[in-house]
Design a protein around this motif. Structure first.
Motif, PDB file in Angstrom:
ATOM      1  N   THR A 234       5.889 -46.819 -12.334  1.00 48.07           N
ATOM      2  CA  THR A 234       5.603 -45.976 -13.496  1.00 48.07           C
ATOM      3  C   THR A 234       4.094 -45.791 -13.623  1.00 48.07           C
ATOM      4  OG1 THR A 234       5.440 -47.882 -14.952  1.00 48.07           O
ATOM      5  CG2 THR A 234       7.629 -46.894 -14.690  1.00 48.07           C
ATOM      6  N   ASP A 235       3.685 -44.739 -14.344  1.00 49.12           N
ATOM      7  CA  ASP A 235       2.253 -44.522 -14.588  1.00 49.12           C
ATOM      8  C   ASP A 235       1.634 -45.764 -15.238  1.00 49.12           C
ATOM      9  OD1 ASP A 235       2.698 -42.006 -13.602  1.00 49.12           O
ATOM     10  OD2 ASP A 235       2.359 -40.947 -15.488  1.00 49.12           O
ATOM     11  N   SER A 239      -1.084 -48.091 -13.472  1.00 50.61           N
ATOM     12  CA  SER A 239      -2.411 -48.087 -14.088  1.00 50.61           C
ATOM     13  C   SER A 239      -2.878 -49.525 -14.314  1.00 50.61           C
ATOM     14  CB  SER A 239      -2.369 -47.330 -15.423  1.00 50.61           C
ATOM     15  OG  SER A 239      -1.975 -45.987 -15.210  1.00 50.61           O
ATOM     16  N   PRO A 245      -6.463 -45.313 -15.128  1.00 51.74           N
ATOM     17  CA  PRO A 245      -5.291 -44.514 -15.481  1.00 51.74           C
ATOM     18  C   PRO A 245      -4.761 -43.785 -14.251  1.00 51.74           C
ATOM     19  CG  PRO A 245      -7.246 -43.843 -16.752  1.00 51.74           C
ATOM     20  CD  PRO A 245      -7.704 -44.801 -15.723  1.00 51.74           C
ATOM     21  N   VAL A 246      -3.517 -44.040 -13.913  1.00 53.31           N
ATOM     22  CA  VAL A 246      -2.934 -43.493 -12.685  1.00 53.31           C
ATOM     23  C   VAL A 246      -1.762 -42.588 -13.035  1.00 53.31           C
ATOM     24  CG1 VAL A 246      -1.650 -44.086 -10.580  1.00 53.31           C
ATOM     25  CG2 VAL A 246      -3.609 -45.469 -11.255  1.00 53.31           C
ATOM     26  N   ARG A 247      -1.671 -41.480 -12.321  1.00 56.61           N
ATOM     27  CA  ARG A 247      -0.500 -40.614 -12.446  1.00 56.61           C
ATOM     28  C   ARG A 247       0.270 -40.716 -11.136  1.00 56.61           C
ATOM     29  NH1 ARG A 247       0.468 -34.639 -13.313  1.00 56.61           N
ATOM     30  NH2 ARG A 247       2.742 -34.684 -13.231  1.00 56.61           N
ATOM     31  N   VAL A 248       1.552 -41.052 -11.224  1.00 58.28           N
ATOM     32  CA  VAL A 248       2.390 -41.243 -10.038  1.00 58.28           C
ATOM     33  C   VAL A 248       3.359 -40.071  -9.923  1.00 58.28           C
ATOM     34  CG1 VAL A 248       4.008 -42.812  -8.898  1.00 58.28           C
ATOM     35  CG2 VAL A 248       2.280 -43.729 -10.435  1.00 58.28           C
ATOM     36  N   ARG A 249       3.539 -39.592  -8.698  1.00 57.04           N
ATOM     37  CA  ARG A 249       4.509 -38.517  -8.463  1.00 57.04           C
ATOM     38  C   ARG A 249       5.501 -38.952  -7.397  1.00 57.04           C
ATOM     39  NH1 ARG A 249      -0.365 -36.465  -9.037  1.00 57.04           N
ATOM     40  NH2 ARG A 249      -0.775 -34.893 -10.618  1.00 57.04           N
ATOM     41  N   TRP A 255       6.078 -40.860  -2.288  1.00 51.73           N
ATOM     42  CA  TRP A 255       5.317 -41.134  -3.501  1.00 51.73           C
ATOM     43  C   TRP A 255       3.856 -40.751  -3.293  1.00 51.73           C
ATOM     44  CZ3 TRP A 255       7.812 -43.165  -7.785  1.00 51.73           C
ATOM     45  CH2 TRP A 255       9.147 -43.577  -7.566  1.00 51.73           C
ATOM     46  N   ALA A 257      -0.082 -41.024  -5.688  1.00 51.99           N
ATOM     47  CA  ALA A 257      -0.737 -41.486  -6.910  1.00 51.99           C
ATOM     48  C   ALA A 257      -2.163 -40.983  -6.933  1.00 51.99           C
ATOM     49  CB  ALA A 257      -0.703 -43.010  -6.986  1.00 51.99           C
ATOM     50  N   ALA A 260      -5.585 -40.318 -13.310  1.00 51.86           N
ATOM     51  CA  ALA A 260      -5.025 -39.382 -14.290  1.00 51.86           C
ATOM     52  C   ALA A 260      -6.118 -38.641 -15.046  1.00 51.86           C
ATOM     53  CB  ALA A 260      -4.147 -40.140 -15.284  1.00 51.86           C
TER      54      ALA A 260
END
Ligand SMILES: Nc1ncnc2c1ncn2[C@@H]1O[C@H](COP(=O)(O)OP(=O)(O)OP(=O)(O)O)[C@@H](O)[C@H]1O
Ligand SMILES: [Mg+2]
Length: 265
Positions: A234-235, A239, A245-249, A255, A257, A260
């Motif tokens: 999860t973000d 993080s 702050p990380v945004r994961v896709r 995957w 990252a 963010a």
């Protein structure tokens, strides 16, 4: 499902003074057939934790059961024969003049140097089949030192498979590879994952094979989270793990990252 790995309250430290704590109070259960990612930033303790899993070292505290054997009560050398490792230290020890066919063959003896007197025709056939499986059949006569880093990584994977391990550990196996080489390695790992239990160590979620089922997040020697991959990456948890702050896709089994929003160092 049988537990391949059961760590309970595992801590690892280097005795001092001053004592250096590497892993603190880790719990981790891996079942047969699962494919785990061990994720965390540089210095998080991933390789240290893996050294317990690969029966290279005992926990300083807690209990570690690997392939049903309790570390501390078992012949570590015999246990290590059931575990294959693909990592940079192993790659660095392979004599450069060995052709890939011999590199793969050393998996049959579990040695770095070939023990030609020990190998059977079946071992040679298995080594050839495994090289073919990782896409290196055409390069079987090429010397290890003449191969690209990506080809060497896949040769080490073939060598690991010839060992017929019950547990396959990959520590930063894709590090330094360009996009085609990384994708070739991941495809090879995904292709052989069935029937095996694997643990892939990395700091880049882009390097996770699409077959990955579970993840364990590590930061500062402590477990931040763990479980089925989609619930773990999860973000918020990523993080916390990487300290920004990380945004994961997640897209088609792969995957990625990134930092963010407007985050700046
Ligand atoms: N024998 C040792 N003595 C002192 N410190 C150590 C020892 N082994 C590891 N460490 C330290 O423990 C920390 C964790 O190291 P480890 O190699 O397990 O990290 P890692 O998560 O694998 O990092 P990387 O992603 O860079 O490979 C590091 O800060 C390292 O310097
Ligand atoms: Mg490491």
């Amino acid at each position: 499902m049988a537990a391949v790995l059961a760590l309970r309250g595992v801590s690892v430290w280097v005795p001092g003074p001053p004592r250096v704590d590497l892993i603190a109070d880790a719990d981790w259960t891996v079942l047969a057939g699962e494919h785990w990612a061990l994720l965390g930033p540089n210095g998080a303790g991933k390789t240290s934790l893996l050294s317990v899993v690969s029966a290279q070292r005992h926990p300083s505290a807690g209990t570690a059961d690997v392939l049903g054997q309790r570390l501390g009560r078992v012949d570590m050398r015999a246990l290590r024969e059931r575990i294959a490792v693909v990592d940079a230290p192993t790659a660095a020890r392979i004599p450069g003049q060995l052709p890939l066919s011999d590199v793969a063959l050393t998996g049959a003896s579990g040695t770095i140097l070939p023990r030609y007197e020990r190998y059977t025709d079946a071992d040679r056939a298995d080594a050839a089949a495994r090289l073919d499986e990782v896409g290196l059949k055409a390069l079987q006569h090429r010397r290890f030192q003449d191969c690209s880093q990506g080809e060497r990584a896949r040769a080490l994977l073939a060598r690991a498979l010839v060992q017929r391990p019950e547990l396959l550990l990959l520590d930063e196996a894709a590090s330094g590879l360009d996009l085609p080489a990384r994708e070739a390695l991941l495809a090879a790992v995904a292709g052989v994952a069935g029937g095996l239990t694997t643990i892939t160590v990395t700091h880049h979620v882009e390097e996770l094979p699409p077959t990955t089922t579970h993840g364990l997040l590590l930061r500062g020697g402590r477990v931040v989270g763990g479980g089925p991959l989609a619930e773990t990456l999860t973000d918020a948890a990523m993080s916390e793990t990487f300290g920004l702050p990380v945004r994961v896709r997640h897209d088609e089994g792969r995957w990625s990252a990134t930092a963010a929003g407007s985050w700046r160092p």
